[in-house]
Design a protein around this motif. Structure first.
Motif, PDB file in Angstrom:
ATOM      1  N   ALA A 171       0.837  -1.206   0.000  1.00  0.00           N
ATOM      2  CA  ALA A 171       0.000   0.000   0.000  1.00  0.00           C
ATOM      3  C   ALA A 171       0.868   1.251   0.000  1.00  0.00           C
ATOM      4  CB  ALA A 171      -0.933  -0.009   1.214  1.00  0.00           C
ATOM      5  N   LEU A 172       1.908   1.253   0.810  1.00  0.00           N
ATOM      6  CA  LEU A 172       2.784   2.421   0.897  1.00  0.00           C
ATOM      7  C   LEU A 172       3.548   2.643  -0.412  1.00  0.00           C
ATOM      8  CD1 LEU A 172       4.046   1.755   4.529  1.00  0.00           C
ATOM      9  CD2 LEU A 172       2.393   3.500   3.813  1.00  0.00           C
ATOM     10  N   LEU A 173       4.003   1.554  -1.040  1.00  0.00           N
ATOM     11  CA  LEU A 173       4.668   1.675  -2.340  1.00  0.00           C
ATOM     12  C   LEU A 173       3.692   2.177  -3.407  1.00  0.00           C
ATOM     13  CD1 LEU A 173       6.836  -1.576  -2.342  1.00  0.00           C
ATOM     14  CD2 LEU A 173       7.682   0.785  -2.158  1.00  0.00           C
ATOM     15  N   ASP A 174       2.441   1.711  -3.325  1.00  0.00           N
ATOM     16  CA  ASP A 174       1.420   2.187  -4.264  1.00  0.00           C
ATOM     17  C   ASP A 174       1.176   3.690  -4.112  1.00  0.00           C
ATOM     18  OD1 ASP A 174       1.129  -0.363  -5.249  1.00  0.00           O
ATOM     19  OD2 ASP A 174      -0.810  -0.737  -4.263  1.00  0.00           O
ATOM     20  N   GLY A 175       1.455   4.214  -2.911  1.00  0.00           N
ATOM     21  CA  GLY A 175       1.311   5.645  -2.680  1.00  0.00           C
ATOM     22  C   GLY A 175       2.491   6.454  -3.188  1.00  0.00           C
ATOM     23  N   GLY A 176       3.459   5.773  -3.790  1.00  0.00           N
ATOM     24  CA  GLY A 176       4.598   6.464  -4.370  1.00  0.00           C
ATOM     25  C   GLY A 176       5.785   6.623  -3.430  1.00  0.00           C
ATOM     26  N   LEU A 177       5.715   6.027  -2.244  1.00  0.00           N
ATOM     27  CA  LEU A 177       6.855   6.135  -1.350  1.00  0.00           C
ATOM     28  C   LEU A 177       8.023   5.318  -1.894  1.00  0.00           C
ATOM     29  CD1 LEU A 177       4.488   7.028   0.557  1.00  0.00           C
ATOM     30  CD2 LEU A 177       5.794   6.002   2.407  1.00  0.00           C
ATOM     31  N   PRO A 178       9.242   5.848  -1.802  1.00  0.00           N
ATOM     32  CA  PRO A 178      10.408   5.052  -2.175  1.00  0.00           C
ATOM     33  C   PRO A 178      10.526   3.845  -1.230  1.00  0.00           C
ATOM     34  CG  PRO A 178      10.994   7.368  -1.790  1.00  0.00           C
ATOM     35  CD  PRO A 178       9.577   7.193  -1.368  1.00  0.00           C
ATOM     36  N   GLU A 179      11.231   2.828  -1.657  1.00  0.00           N
ATOM     37  CA  GLU A 179      11.316   1.579  -0.892  1.00  0.00           C
ATOM     38  C   GLU A 179      11.743   1.802   0.563  1.00  0.00           C
ATOM     39  OE1 GLU A 179      12.597   2.019  -3.944  1.00  0.00           O
ATOM     40  OE2 GLU A 179      11.629   0.493  -5.203  1.00  0.00           O
ATOM     41  N   ARG A 180      12.784   2.591   0.773  1.00  0.00           N
ATOM     42  CA  ARG A 180      13.266   2.822   2.141  1.00  0.00           C
ATOM     43  C   ARG A 180      12.192   3.496   2.991  1.00  0.00           C
ATOM     44  NH1 ARG A 180      18.574   6.374   3.986  1.00  0.00           N
ATOM     45  NH2 ARG A 180      17.903   6.618   6.124  1.00  0.00           N
ATOM     46  N   LYS A 181      11.562   4.517   2.444  1.00  0.00           N
ATOM     47  CA  LYS A 181      10.541   5.237   3.200  1.00  0.00           C
ATOM     48  C   LYS A 181       9.330   4.341   3.457  1.00  0.00           C
ATOM     49  CE  LYS A 181       8.848   9.842   3.749  1.00  0.00           C
ATOM     50  NZ  LYS A 181       8.892  11.213   3.267  1.00  0.00           N
ATOM     51  N   ALA A 182       8.963   3.509   2.503  1.00  0.00           N
ATOM     52  CA  ALA A 182       7.855   2.569   2.694  1.00  0.00           C
ATOM     53  C   ALA A 182       8.188   1.585   3.818  1.00  0.00           C
ATOM     54  CB  ALA A 182       7.547   1.831   1.394  1.00  0.00           C
ATOM     55  N   ALA A 183       9.399   1.051   3.803  1.00  0.00           N
ATOM     56  CA  ALA A 183       9.813   0.100   4.838  1.00  0.00           C
ATOM     57  C   ALA A 183       9.822   0.765   6.216  1.00  0.00           C
ATOM     58  CB  ALA A 183      11.195  -0.468   4.512  1.00  0.00           C
ATOM     59  N   TRP A 184      10.384   1.946   6.303  1.00  0.00           N
ATOM     60  CA  TRP A 184      10.475   2.624   7.594  1.00  0.00           C
ATOM     61  C   TRP A 184       9.109   3.118   8.072  1.00  0.00           C
ATOM     62  CZ3 TRP A 184      15.691   5.751   7.873  1.00  0.00           C
ATOM     63  CH2 TRP A 184      16.757   4.843   7.757  1.00  0.00           C
TER      64      TRP A 184
END
Length: 191
Positions: A116-129
């Motif tokens: 869901a976070l990646l679908d929102g356009g967050l980069p991988e690191r930001k999505a993980a954190w």
């Protein structure tokens, strides 16, 4: 009667729900099942492994169907369901917080949340954190909520600390659902 790993985990959750996290032991689970302790050990190998399996069973209560389409709403709903799964078991948050369960249900929830976070356009690191931040926030607040009856106090004395005195009614609030929604909104607005 032959027991399975699933039987052992269900018995451990029964002990958890009846007596709390402090009462869960290999012996207590064996007693609950009416078997010898070596039967429990055969299926789960160690107390730490039992904790991981219990945590994954608790997280298995998170339904991942019928989620909203929008990424932010989807992430929020996953975390709401995560909190509900924790609250469905006495000391559920403490059990889950005490493990690092790389087990199927836990990984499925992490996959859905990070997705869901990646679908929102967050980069991988930001999505993980952001995933970790949401999980840690939810675990911490839910642990506080589940321990509130025995640990919460309205008579907190903060001494000569003017900022704390001003905010004390809000810091000591037992409005856990409102506090949860506030934190969830803040975490999902900042990415």
């Amino acid at each position: 009667m032959t027991k399975s790993q699933g039987d052992v985990v269900r018995a451990a959750l029964a002990v958890l729900n009846e007596q709390g996290a402090a009462a869960v032991s290999m012996r207590a689970v064996a007693d609950h099942l009416g078997v010898r302790m070596n039967t429990v050990v055969w299926h789960v190998k160690s107390r730490a492994r039992l904790g991981d399996l219990m945590a994954d069973a608790i997280i298995g209560g998170v339904a991942l169907d019928d989620l909203p389409a929008g990424w932010r709403e989807r992430a929020a709903e996953i975390i709401r369901r995560y909190r509900s799964a924790l609250l469905a078991h006495r000391d559920g948050a403490s059990v889950v917080a005490g493990t690092f369960a790389a087990e199927p249900a836990t990984l499925d929830v992490a996959e859905a949340l990070v997705g869901a976070l990646l679908d929102g356009g967050l980069p991988e690191r930001k999505a993980a954190w952001t995933c970790w931040s949401l999980v840690y926030f939810t675990l911490g607040l839910t642990q506080e909520e589940q321990s509130a009856p025995s640990r919460f106090t309205r008579d907190l004395t903060v001494g000569d600390r003017p900022a704390l005195l001003r905010a004390l009614p809000h810091l000591a609030s037992e409005a856990f659902s409102e506090r949860f929604e506030h934190g969830l909104t803040r975490l999902l607005t900042s990415p």
